[in-house]
Design a protein around this motif. Structure first.
Motif, mmCIF file in Angstrom:
data_model
loop_
_atom_site.group_PDB
_atom_site.id
_atom_site.type_symbol
_atom_site.label_atom_id
_atom_site.label_comp_id
_atom_site.label_asym_id
_atom_site.label_seq_id
_atom_site.Cartn_x
_atom_site.Cartn_y
_atom_site.Cartn_z
ATOM 1 N N LEU A 186 -10.502 14.882 16.841
ATOM 2 C CA LEU A 186 -9.562 15.198 17.908
ATOM 3 C C LEU A 186 -8.202 15.433 17.279
ATOM 4 O O LEU A 186 -7.701 14.599 16.525
ATOM 5 C CB LEU A 186 -9.497 14.035 18.902
ATOM 6 N N HIS A 187 -7.609 16.594 17.547
ATOM 7 C CA HIS A 187 -6.313 16.970 16.989
ATOM 8 C C HIS A 187 -5.278 16.956 18.116
ATOM 9 O O HIS A 187 -5.462 17.629 19.134
ATOM 10 C CB HIS A 187 -6.372 18.357 16.354
ATOM 11 N N SER A 245 -1.301 17.699 19.089
ATOM 12 C CA SER A 245 -0.121 18.438 18.635
ATOM 13 C C SER A 245 1.080 18.056 19.482
ATOM 14 O O SER A 245 0.983 17.950 20.705
ATOM 15 C CB SER A 245 -0.345 19.939 18.771
ATOM 16 N N GLU A 290 1.387 17.252 13.911
ATOM 17 C CA GLU A 290 0.013 17.116 14.393
ATOM 18 C C GLU A 290 -0.609 15.847 13.836
ATOM 19 O O GLU A 290 -0.412 15.498 12.683
ATOM 20 C CB GLU A 290 -0.814 18.332 13.965
ATOM 21 N N SER A 314 -4.478 13.801 13.674
ATOM 22 C CA SER A 314 -5.910 13.991 13.846
ATOM 23 C C SER A 314 -6.590 12.632 13.913
ATOM 24 O O SER A 314 -6.248 11.718 13.160
ATOM 25 C CB SER A 314 -6.497 14.793 12.691
ATOM 26 N N SER A 341 -9.989 13.562 25.360
ATOM 27 C CA SER A 341 -9.269 14.832 25.442
ATOM 28 C C SER A 341 -9.009 15.213 26.906
ATOM 29 O O SER A 341 -7.923 15.700 27.231
ATOM 30 C CB SER A 341 -10.011 15.942 24.718
ATOM 31 N N GLY A 354 -0.560 19.860 22.855
ATOM 32 C CA GLY A 354 -1.894 20.425 22.747
ATOM 33 C C GLY A 354 -2.912 19.401 22.281
ATOM 34 O O GLY A 354 -2.589 18.471 21.547
ATOM 35 N N VAL A 355 -4.140 19.580 22.747
ATOM 36 C CA VAL A 355 -5.266 18.726 22.369
ATOM 37 C C VAL A 355 -6.409 19.651 21.996
ATOM 38 O O VAL A 355 -6.719 20.596 22.724
ATOM 39 C CB VAL A 355 -5.687 17.803 23.537
ATOM 40 N N GLN A 356 -7.025 19.401 20.852
ATOM 41 C CA GLN A 356 -8.096 20.274 20.381
ATOM 42 C C GLN A 356 -9.214 19.437 19.780
ATOM 43 O O GLN A 356 -8.963 18.482 19.043
ATOM 44 C CB GLN A 356 -7.543 21.229 19.336
ATOM 45 N N LEU A 357 -10.449 19.790 20.089
ATOM 46 C CA LEU A 357 -11.634 19.180 19.481
ATOM 47 C C LEU A 357 -12.178 20.118 18.422
ATOM 48 O O LEU A 357 -12.198 21.332 18.614
ATOM 49 C CB LEU A 357 -12.735 18.958 20.519
ATOM 50 N N SER A 358 -12.643 19.555 17.318
ATOM 51 C CA SER A 358 -13.289 20.374 16.300
ATOM 52 C C SER A 358 -14.477 19.620 15.726
ATOM 53 O O SER A 358 -14.498 18.388 15.722
ATOM 54 C CB SER A 358 -12.308 20.755 15.188
#
Length: 89
Positions: A51-52, A54, A59, A61, A74, A34-38
């Motif tokens: 950018l996280h 997983s 995980e 960051s 991402s 998984g790839v997540q932006l926050s």
């Protein structure tokens, strides 16, 4: 954030961080899950993001990337995850 170094190639992403002692983390792109932006409100105002990444191992960051670079990275990582035919288990 200036002590972070990111190395990316077609197979792996390597993250180096630290001031006195450096810590290297290496992930194979086909093992990412998984790839997540926050963004915090401060980061939103200044056009930066975290950018996280997983994987089954945990995980990682990557903080304080320029928003445009974070989106490009991402998208590239998601492409590599979805197009890989290698089994990750």
């Amino acid at each position: 954030y200036r002590s972070w170094h990111i190395q990316l190639d077609q197979e792996t992403i390597q993250l180096c961080r630290g001031i006195i002692t450096n810590t290297w983390d290496r992930l194979f792109l086909y093992k990412l899950q998984g790839v997540q932006l926050s963004q915090t409100p401060y980061q939103h105002r200044h056009q930066i993001a975290n950018l996280h990444l997983s994987s089954a191992a945990g995980e990682l960051s990557i903080p304080y990337l320029k928003l445009s670079d974070a989106i490009l990275l991402s998208n590239f990582l998601l492409y590599k995850i979805e197009s890989s035919r290698r089994p990750w288990m």
